[in-house]
Design a protein around this motif. Sequence first.
Motif, mmCIF file in Angstrom:
data_model
loop_
_atom_site.group_PDB
_atom_site.id
_atom_site.type_symbol
_atom_site.label_atom_id
_atom_site.label_comp_id
_atom_site.label_asym_id
_atom_site.label_seq_id
_atom_site.Cartn_x
_atom_site.Cartn_y
_atom_site.Cartn_z
ATOM 1 N N ARG A 181 43.068 -2.364 -37.939
ATOM 2 C CA ARG A 181 43.264 -1.171 -38.771
ATOM 3 C C ARG A 181 44.351 -1.363 -39.823
ATOM 4 O O ARG A 181 44.578 -0.489 -40.650
ATOM 5 C CB ARG A 181 43.593 0.031 -37.881
ATOM 6 C CG ARG A 181 42.341 0.726 -37.399
ATOM 7 C CD ARG A 181 42.648 1.713 -36.317
ATOM 8 N NE ARG A 181 42.761 1.064 -35.027
ATOM 9 C CZ ARG A 181 43.334 1.601 -33.954
ATOM 10 N NH1 ARG A 181 43.867 2.795 -34.045
ATOM 11 N NH2 ARG A 181 43.372 0.953 -32.812
ATOM 12 N N ALA B 254 47.868 -5.538 -31.731
ATOM 13 C CA ALA B 254 48.108 -5.697 -30.291
ATOM 14 C C ALA B 254 47.662 -7.078 -29.818
ATOM 15 O O ALA B 254 48.392 -7.763 -29.086
ATOM 16 C CB ALA B 254 47.377 -4.606 -29.514
ATOM 17 N N ASP C 123 46.842 0.260 -29.243
ATOM 18 C CA ASP C 123 47.628 1.488 -29.433
ATOM 19 C C ASP C 123 47.192 2.586 -28.478
ATOM 20 O O ASP C 123 47.999 3.411 -28.061
ATOM 21 C CB ASP C 123 47.586 1.961 -30.900
ATOM 22 C CG ASP C 123 46.199 2.330 -31.402
ATOM 23 O OD1 ASP C 123 45.199 2.032 -30.718
ATOM 24 O OD2 ASP C 123 46.123 2.931 -32.497
ATOM 25 N N TYR D 118 60.864 0.034 -36.657
ATOM 26 C CA TYR D 118 59.968 -0.575 -35.661
ATOM 27 C C TYR D 118 60.507 -1.959 -35.279
ATOM 28 O O TYR D 118 60.172 -2.973 -35.905
ATOM 29 C CB TYR D 118 58.563 -0.748 -36.235
ATOM 30 C CG TYR D 118 57.749 0.508 -36.425
ATOM 31 C CD1 TYR D 118 58.088 1.716 -35.829
ATOM 32 C CD2 TYR D 118 56.594 0.470 -37.204
ATOM 33 C CE1 TYR D 118 57.307 2.845 -36.006
ATOM 34 C CE2 TYR D 118 55.805 1.593 -37.380
ATOM 35 C CZ TYR D 118 56.170 2.783 -36.780
ATOM 36 O OH TYR D 118 55.391 3.891 -36.956
ATOM 37 N N GLU E 170 38.029 -12.648 -33.133
ATOM 38 C CA GLU E 170 38.050 -11.418 -33.938
ATOM 39 C C GLU E 170 36.689 -11.243 -34.615
ATOM 40 O O GLU E 170 36.188 -12.165 -35.261
ATOM 41 C CB GLU E 170 39.176 -11.507 -34.979
ATOM 42 C CG GLU E 170 39.122 -10.485 -36.097
ATOM 43 C CD GLU E 170 39.079 -9.035 -35.622
ATOM 44 O OE1 GLU E 170 39.892 -8.663 -34.767
ATOM 45 O OE2 GLU E 170 38.199 -8.282 -36.107
ATOM 46 N N ILE F 81 51.915 1.342 -35.312
ATOM 47 C CA ILE F 81 52.112 -0.105 -35.395
ATOM 48 C C ILE F 81 53.024 -0.568 -34.258
ATOM 49 O O ILE F 81 52.747 -1.546 -33.565
ATOM 50 C CB ILE F 81 52.714 -0.431 -36.781
ATOM 51 C CG1 ILE F 81 51.641 -0.212 -37.857
ATOM 52 C CG2 ILE F 81 53.309 -1.823 -36.834
ATOM 53 C CD1 ILE F 81 52.166 -0.188 -39.275
ATOM 54 N N VAL G 49 32.818 -10.709 -29.823
ATOM 55 C CA VAL G 49 32.624 -10.921 -28.381
ATOM 56 C C VAL G 49 31.630 -9.871 -27.915
ATOM 57 O O VAL G 49 31.816 -8.679 -28.175
ATOM 58 C CB VAL G 49 33.972 -10.780 -27.636
ATOM 59 C CG1 VAL G 49 33.757 -10.735 -26.129
ATOM 60 C CG2 VAL G 49 34.903 -11.925 -28.014
HETATM 61 C C1 LIG Z 1 44.471 5.446 -41.876
HETATM 62 C C2 LIG Z 1 45.499 5.022 -40.882
HETATM 63 C C3 LIG Z 1 46.825 5.320 -41.112
HETATM 64 C C4 LIG Z 1 47.793 4.904 -40.205
HETATM 65 N N1 LIG Z 1 49.101 5.132 -40.506
HETATM 66 C C5 LIG Z 1 50.048 4.548 -39.753
HETATM 67 C C6 LIG Z 1 51.399 4.557 -40.182
HETATM 68 O O1 LIG Z 1 51.721 5.039 -41.276
HETATM 69 N N2 LIG Z 1 52.336 3.979 -39.371
HETATM 70 C C7 LIG Z 1 52.000 3.421 -38.162
HETATM 71 O O2 LIG Z 1 52.884 2.937 -37.455
HETATM 72 N N3 LIG Z 1 50.713 3.375 -37.744
HETATM 73 C C8 LIG Z 1 49.739 3.903 -38.525
HETATM 74 N N4 LIG Z 1 48.435 3.816 -38.142
HETATM 75 C C9 LIG Z 1 48.122 3.293 -36.802
HETATM 76 C C10 LIG Z 1 48.120 1.772 -36.689
HETATM 77 O O3 LIG Z 1 47.478 1.177 -37.791
HETATM 78 C C11 LIG Z 1 47.377 1.412 -35.399
HETATM 79 O O4 LIG Z 1 47.995 2.107 -34.324
HETATM 80 C C12 LIG Z 1 47.393 -0.081 -35.069
HETATM 81 O O5 LIG Z 1 47.085 -0.863 -36.183
HETATM 82 C C13 LIG Z 1 46.395 -0.351 -33.944
HETATM 83 O O6 LIG Z 1 46.354 -1.730 -33.645
HETATM 84 P P1 LIG Z 1 45.475 -2.280 -32.434
HETATM 85 O O7 LIG Z 1 45.692 -3.738 -32.363
HETATM 86 O O8 LIG Z 1 45.752 -1.459 -31.226
HETATM 87 O O9 LIG Z 1 43.953 -1.956 -32.805
HETATM 88 P P2 LIG Z 1 43.044 -2.433 -34.028
HETATM 89 O O10 LIG Z 1 43.860 -2.597 -35.242
HETATM 90 O O11 LIG Z 1 41.907 -1.473 -34.088
HETATM 91 O O12 LIG Z 1 42.520 -3.880 -33.601
HETATM 92 C C14 LIG Z 1 41.383 -4.087 -32.812
HETATM 93 C C15 LIG Z 1 40.673 -5.344 -33.295
HETATM 94 O O13 LIG Z 1 39.624 -5.672 -32.390
HETATM 95 C C16 LIG Z 1 38.526 -6.143 -33.154
HETATM 96 N N5 LIG Z 1 37.311 -6.022 -32.337
HETATM 97 C C17 LIG Z 1 36.694 -4.886 -31.918
HETATM 98 N N6 LIG Z 1 35.630 -5.188 -31.145
HETATM 99 C C18 LIG Z 1 35.572 -6.540 -31.070
HETATM 100 C C19 LIG Z 1 34.705 -7.443 -30.404
HETATM 101 N N7 LIG Z 1 33.686 -7.014 -29.643
HETATM 102 N N8 LIG Z 1 34.920 -8.777 -30.543
HETATM 103 C C20 LIG Z 1 35.966 -9.242 -31.289
HETATM 104 N N9 LIG Z 1 36.824 -8.416 -31.947
HETATM 105 C C21 LIG Z 1 36.636 -7.082 -31.828
HETATM 106 C C22 LIG Z 1 38.527 -5.239 -34.366
HETATM 107 O O14 LIG Z 1 37.770 -5.793 -35.436
HETATM 108 C C23 LIG Z 1 40.026 -5.170 -34.664
HETATM 109 O O15 LIG Z 1 40.437 -6.210 -35.524
HETATM 110 C C24 LIG Z 1 47.430 4.218 -39.017
HETATM 111 C C25 LIG Z 1 46.086 3.924 -38.782
HETATM 112 C C26 LIG Z 1 45.137 4.291 -39.713
HETATM 113 C C27 LIG Z 1 43.715 3.878 -39.483
#
Ligand SMILES: Cc1cc2nc3c(=O)[nH]c(=O)nc-3n(C[C@H](O)[C@H](O)[C@H](O)COP(=O)(O)OP(=O)(O)OC[C@H]3O[C@@H](n4cnc5c(N)ncnc54)[C@H](O)[C@@H]3O)c2cc1C
Length: 427
Positions: free
Chosen positions: A54, A27, A400, A76, A46, A407, A237
């Motif tokens: 994730r 995101a 998410d 997607y 990050e 994703i 952060v």
């Molecule tokens: C086991 C598993 C299986 C999955 N299977 C699928 C699948 O098959 N298909 C699919 O579409 N989706 C799947 N997903 C879901 C998908 O991976 C997530 O919905 C998506 O990656 C979320 O992205 P995001 O950017 O919202 O959050 P995140 O990926 O959680 O990103 C948040 C980021 O913020 C950083 N952060 C947190 N706090 C701080 C801070 N204070 N300062 C700086 N950085 C910070 C974290 O380190 C992280 O890098 C799966 C997820 C998991 C865990």
Amino acid sequence: MTSRIPPTESADAEVDIDVVIVGAGLAGLSCARYLAAGGLAVRVFEAEAEVGGRVRTDEVDGFRLDRGFQVLLTAYDEVWRLVDRDRLALGRFEPGSRIWQGGAFHDLPDAFREPGRIGAALRSPVAPLADKLRVARMRSTALMGADLGEPSDDGRRSTLDELRARGFSERFIDGFFRPFLGGVFLDRALSAPASLFQYLFRCFASGDATIPAGGMGRLPEAIAEPLGDAVTTGIRVRAVGPDSVELENGSRVRARRVVIATEAAAAAALTGEASPSSTRAVTAWFAARTAPIERPVLLLDGAGEGPVNHLAVVTEVAEGLAPEGWSLVAASGSEPFTGPVETFVPRALEQMNRWFGADVERWGHLKTHEIPHALPSVDRSSAPTPGFRVGSDGIVRVGDHEAFAAIQGALRSGRRAAEWILAEESD
Ligand SMILES: Cc1cc2nc3c(=O)[nH]c(=O)nc-3n(C[C@H](O)[C@H](O)[C@H](O)COP(=O)(O)OP(=O)(O)OC[C@H]3O[C@@H](n4cnc5c(N)ncnc54)[C@H](O)[C@@H]3O)c2cc1C
């Protein structure tokens, strides 16, 4: 504990960053890419050593292990707005699945995507004929929609209610939908909203499930690459305000706008808002000299034996995941596997022994990933958001948990927020 910084008082203090983004998951990266393309100066901080959140891949003894087994659906469209498809060298899963039931495996081919296997699909003992016809009907209705759109707010009923309302037998729900959607939603109870199920069903029906060569971590790397030095990894952060963030080294970074792109629990810690509950995921990775099945197919526990809900030999799917001569097996548990993670591997190996025989004793355990907050649980009673949220503090929230748990949801959340910010800036 919340970590809020009040707005900066001196209005003319110098600011040379337009937007600062907390978190380089999908995101945050997507938001940064669209903002940068719109001409804004962006910085992303990050906490972890690498981008991806994730969606990351660890290297262990020459094997590439995704942090929890997951797949990239070619349907997607948000991905292909940001990444050249050829660059990911996707390996694709066979359509359909192979299901453990009654002490044996049975294929459940997807005859729509592989018409040559229609005979096998009709003969498959996993589903009564009436259920196969219901799948066919659901599929043609799903694909009739003009585009994939997004999960809608219709109904607010659960996936289980939806499947029962469509007349599916309990046998097929237990034998197929629970393990299959248990792998997708990480929840065999099928409590996810029916609208999300319908949306993802359409995605599965209209494209391939894939893994990039070298693992899922190649996706965020490719998205981040054009951002170059705008992304700083390995720095957390620790506090946020409407026009600045404070890094863990004590320095303050000012910007005209702040975006929180962390997972829900970390966002809650920064803002003081409530965090939604989340689902845990466990994946154990094994190295095998001989693949237990030489097909790129998803194996499902249709018997509900557990603790492994779904399994894939990922080296049958994608390149670059293991040293020459080795196979890499991903065995994943999802709710209701609630035991301590140390118990997962021995119990999984017992189950694998039943599935594949004594050869399993020669597998080497590489690593177990336990992801406590794998997916945010969706509150079916809440109204849908446009995929992002602007708090009363003026800080933008993406991720998410603000869109939908996939994703595609994370990438869309980042894009929608960026479009809103760009529109605000141009006013
Ligand atoms: C086991 C598993 C299986 C999955 N299977 C699928 C699948 O098959 N298909 C699919 O579409 N989706 C799947 N997903 C879901 C998908 O991976 C997530 O919905 C998506 O990656 C979320 O992205 P995001 O950017 O919202 O959050 P995140 O990926 O959680 O990103 C948040 C980021 O913020 C950083 N952060 C947190 N706090 C701080 C801070 N204070 N300062 C700086 N950085 C910070 C974290 O380190 C992280 O890098 C799966 C997820 C998991 C865990």
